[in-house]
Design a protein around this motif. Structure first.
Motif, PDB file in Angstrom:
ATOM      1  N   ARG A 191       0.813  -1.206   0.000  1.00  0.00           N
ATOM      2  CA  ARG A 191       0.000   0.000   0.000  1.00  0.00           C
ATOM      3  C   ARG A 191       0.854   1.266   0.000  1.00  0.00           C
ATOM      4  O   ARG A 191       0.500   2.266  -0.642  1.00  0.00           O
ATOM      5  CB  ARG A 191      -0.949  -0.008   1.206  1.00  0.00           C
ATOM      6  CG  ARG A 191      -1.971  -1.130   1.147  1.00  0.00           C
ATOM      7  CD  ARG A 191      -2.813  -1.207   2.399  1.00  0.00           C
ATOM      8  NE  ARG A 191      -3.695  -2.358   2.357  1.00  0.00           N
ATOM      9  CZ  ARG A 191      -5.010  -2.315   2.567  1.00  0.00           C
ATOM     10  NH1 ARG A 191      -5.597  -1.157   2.847  1.00  0.00           N
ATOM     11  NH2 ARG A 191      -5.740  -3.405   2.515  1.00  0.00           N
ATOM     12  N   THR A 192       1.956   1.228   0.722  1.00  0.00           N
ATOM     13  CA  THR A 192       2.852   2.388   0.711  1.00  0.00           C
ATOM     14  C   THR A 192       3.492   2.562  -0.658  1.00  0.00           C
ATOM     15  O   THR A 192       3.648   3.690  -1.145  1.00  0.00           O
ATOM     16  CB  THR A 192       3.929   2.234   1.799  1.00  0.00           C
ATOM     17  OG1 THR A 192       3.303   2.335   3.085  1.00  0.00           O
ATOM     18  CG2 THR A 192       4.996   3.304   1.684  1.00  0.00           C
ATOM     19  N   ILE A 193       3.881   1.455  -1.288  1.00  0.00           N
ATOM     20  CA  ILE A 193       4.442   1.532  -2.644  1.00  0.00           C
ATOM     21  C   ILE A 193       3.443   2.180  -3.598  1.00  0.00           C
ATOM     22  O   ILE A 193       3.799   3.047  -4.411  1.00  0.00           O
ATOM     23  CB  ILE A 193       4.863   0.129  -3.134  1.00  0.00           C
ATOM     24  CG1 ILE A 193       6.054  -0.386  -2.329  1.00  0.00           C
ATOM     25  CG2 ILE A 193       5.184   0.149  -4.623  1.00  0.00           C
ATOM     26  CD1 ILE A 193       6.404  -1.838  -2.587  1.00  0.00           C
ATOM     27  N   ILE A 225       3.275   8.719  14.345  1.00  0.00           N
ATOM     28  CA  ILE A 225       2.024   8.709  13.578  1.00  0.00           C
ATOM     29  C   ILE A 225       0.857   8.404  14.517  1.00  0.00           C
ATOM     30  O   ILE A 225       0.813   7.338  15.136  1.00  0.00           O
ATOM     31  CB  ILE A 225       2.079   7.661  12.452  1.00  0.00           C
ATOM     32  CG1 ILE A 225       3.258   7.943  11.519  1.00  0.00           C
ATOM     33  CG2 ILE A 225       0.770   7.648  11.670  1.00  0.00           C
ATOM     34  CD1 ILE A 225       3.437   6.909  10.424  1.00  0.00           C
ATOM     35  N   PRO A 226      -0.097   9.318  14.639  1.00  0.00           N
ATOM     36  CA  PRO A 226      -1.242   9.099  15.544  1.00  0.00           C
ATOM     37  C   PRO A 226      -2.122   7.938  15.082  1.00  0.00           C
ATOM     38  O   PRO A 226      -2.170   7.604  13.892  1.00  0.00           O
ATOM     39  CB  PRO A 226      -2.015  10.419  15.478  1.00  0.00           C
ATOM     40  CG  PRO A 226      -1.080  11.409  14.856  1.00  0.00           C
ATOM     41  CD  PRO A 226      -0.164  10.625  13.967  1.00  0.00           C
ATOM     42  N   ASP A 227      -2.813   7.332  16.051  1.00  0.00           N
ATOM     43  CA  ASP A 227      -3.807   6.278  15.761  1.00  0.00           C
ATOM     44  C   ASP A 227      -3.213   5.168  14.900  1.00  0.00           C
ATOM     45  O   ASP A 227      -3.844   4.680  13.954  1.00  0.00           O
ATOM     46  CB  ASP A 227      -5.035   6.870  15.064  1.00  0.00           C
ATOM     47  CG  ASP A 227      -5.701   7.944  15.901  1.00  0.00           C
ATOM     48  OD1 ASP A 227      -5.802   7.766  17.124  1.00  0.00           O
ATOM     49  OD2 ASP A 227      -6.101   8.978  15.334  1.00  0.00           O
ATOM     50  N   CYS A 228      -2.002   4.764  15.228  1.00  0.00           N
ATOM     51  CA  CYS A 228      -1.298   3.763  14.431  1.00  0.00           C
ATOM     52  C   CYS A 228      -0.566   2.809  15.359  1.00  0.00           C
ATOM     53  O   CYS A 228      -0.015   3.211  16.384  1.00  0.00           O
ATOM     54  CB  CYS A 228      -0.312   4.453  13.486  1.00  0.00           C
ATOM     55  SG  CYS A 228       0.529   3.328  12.354  1.00  0.00           S
ATOM     56  N   GLY A 229      -0.566   1.534  14.988  1.00  0.00           N
ATOM     57  CA  GLY A 229       0.129   0.522  15.753  1.00  0.00           C
ATOM     58  C   GLY A 229       1.531   0.252  15.229  1.00  0.00           C
ATOM     59  O   GLY A 229       2.275   1.174  14.919  1.00  0.00           O
ATOM     60  N   ILE A 267       1.304  -0.501   6.260  1.00  0.00           N
ATOM     61  CA  ILE A 267       0.019  -1.051   5.828  1.00  0.00           C
ATOM     62  C   ILE A 267      -1.146  -0.388   6.544  1.00  0.00           C
ATOM     63  O   ILE A 267      -2.250  -0.308   6.015  1.00  0.00           O
ATOM     64  CB  ILE A 267      -0.012  -2.594   6.015  1.00  0.00           C
ATOM     65  CG1 ILE A 267      -1.193  -3.206   5.254  1.00  0.00           C
ATOM     66  CG2 ILE A 267      -0.032  -2.990   7.476  1.00  0.00           C
ATOM     67  CD1 ILE A 267      -1.128  -4.718   5.155  1.00  0.00           C
ATOM     68  N   GLU A 268      -0.909   0.134   7.760  1.00  0.00           N
ATOM     69  CA  GLU A 268      -1.966   0.818   8.508  1.00  0.00           C
ATOM     70  C   GLU A 268      -2.179   2.247   8.019  1.00  0.00           C
ATOM     71  O   GLU A 268      -3.324   2.712   7.910  1.00  0.00           O
ATOM     72  CB  GLU A 268      -1.619   0.860   9.992  1.00  0.00           C
ATOM     73  CG  GLU A 268      -1.604  -0.487  10.698  1.00  0.00           C
ATOM     74  CD  GLU A 268      -1.319  -0.321  12.174  1.00  0.00           C
ATOM     75  OE1 GLU A 268      -2.165   0.271  12.879  1.00  0.00           O
ATOM     76  OE2 GLU A 268      -0.244  -0.761  12.633  1.00  0.00           O
ATOM     77  N   LYS A 269      -1.101   2.962   7.769  1.00  0.00           N
ATOM     78  CA  LYS A 269      -1.158   4.373   7.374  1.00  0.00           C
ATOM     79  C   LYS A 269      -0.249   4.605   6.155  1.00  0.00           C
ATOM     80  O   LYS A 269       0.739   5.337   6.214  1.00  0.00           O
ATOM     81  CB  LYS A 269      -0.703   5.272   8.535  1.00  0.00           C
ATOM     82  CG  LYS A 269      -1.503   5.131   9.814  1.00  0.00           C
ATOM     83  CD  LYS A 269      -2.907   5.719   9.661  1.00  0.00           C
ATOM     84  CE  LYS A 269      -3.666   5.659  10.986  1.00  0.00           C
ATOM     85  NZ  LYS A 269      -5.012   6.244  10.879  1.00  0.00           N
ATOM     86  N   PRO A 270      -0.590   3.994   5.025  1.00  0.00           N
ATOM     87  CA  PRO A 270       0.306   4.065   3.869  1.00  0.00           C
ATOM     88  C   PRO A 270       0.493   5.470   3.302  1.00  0.00           C
ATOM     89  O   PRO A 270       1.597   5.802   2.858  1.00  0.00           O
ATOM     90  CB  PRO A 270      -0.343   3.124   2.850  1.00  0.00           C
ATOM     91  CG  PRO A 270      -1.777   3.046   3.268  1.00  0.00           C
ATOM     92  CD  PRO A 270      -1.767   3.157   4.756  1.00  0.00           C
TER      93      PRO A 270
END
Length: 232
Positions: free
Chosen positions: A21-23, A206-210, A215-218
């Motif tokens: 997703r980041t890619i 990064i807020p609200d991120c594990g 993959i969570e915040k791409p």
């Protein structure tokens, strides 16, 4: 920047899907290659395999275990790396208690008859509670695809690693330290330690991120990587 190659290193029990997703969010900002860590028994061997396949000069980003492999790459071939991102990782070695926990985790993984269920349940300690179902499903499928044998082998490699904090003081390239604010596996304090030891590094929480921003915040992860690649 369009011709820059960015080598991306997955974490424990992960393959290229953790970066997919980041890619996509990076678009044509750079050329992305994902390092292969699945067939190695030690972190230095993972680093060597990635270096063998990488171009002569490249930017580098690693998440979780991939960040530790990235530091092994910096130890082995610092002149080849132009930019570095260390994502939700740590540089200090495991404590005795952590090594024992890894051994127990390997026993559980080796003996379970429901590896898929175990993979699903483990996500509660990996991703933020707000992570959508499609992300969770993708992580489960990735775990099944990588398999228990690779997980066990990588966990042993992590337990055997040395202290990588001394590598941080040698960094002489633009460096970003990125971490999810709610990371339960490698808490923010460990990224703050890396930031304090790495000269000139920038810390991004990064807020609200594990534990898995790629993959969570791409979109946020991609923006931070683009900013890193623009630094000189």
């Amino acid at each position: 920047m369009s011709t820059q190659t960015l080598v991306l290193v997955p974490g424990l029990g992960s393959d290229a899907a953790v970066w997919r997703r980041t890619i996509a969010a990076l678009g044509d900002a750079c050329r992305c290659l994902v390092g292969d860590t699945l067939d190695s028994d030690t972190l230095p061997d993972m680093a060597r395999r990635i270096l063998d396949r990488a171009p002569s000069s490249f930017a580098l980003a690693g998440v979780s275990m991939g960040g530790m492999v990235a530091l092994e790459i910096m130890k082995a071939a610092p002149s080849r790396v132009t930019h570095l991102a260390l994502v939700d990782t740590k540089a200090r070695p495991d404590t005795l208690a952590q090594r024992l926990y890894r051994r127990l985790a390997n026993l559980v993984v080796a003996s379970t008859r429901d590896f898929e269920g175990l993979a699903r349940r483990s996500q509660s300690s990996v991703v933020h509670p707000s992570a959508p179902q499609d992300v969770r499903a993708e992580l489960t499928q990735m775990s099944l695809r990588v398999g228990r044998n690779a997980y066990i082998r990588q966990n042993r490699a992590l337990a055997a690693r040395g202290d990588l904090r001394k590598v941080l003081a040698t960094l002489a390239i633009p460096t970003a330290v990125i971490v999810g604010a709610e990371d339960r596996m490698t808490p923010v304090r460990l990224s703050r330690e890396i930031h304090a030891l790495a000269p000139g590094s920038l810390l991004h929480v990064i807020p609200d991120c594990g534990h898995l921003p790629p993959i969570e915040k791409p979109d946020i992860t991609a923006a931070l990587l683009r900013a890193l690649l623009s630094r000189r």
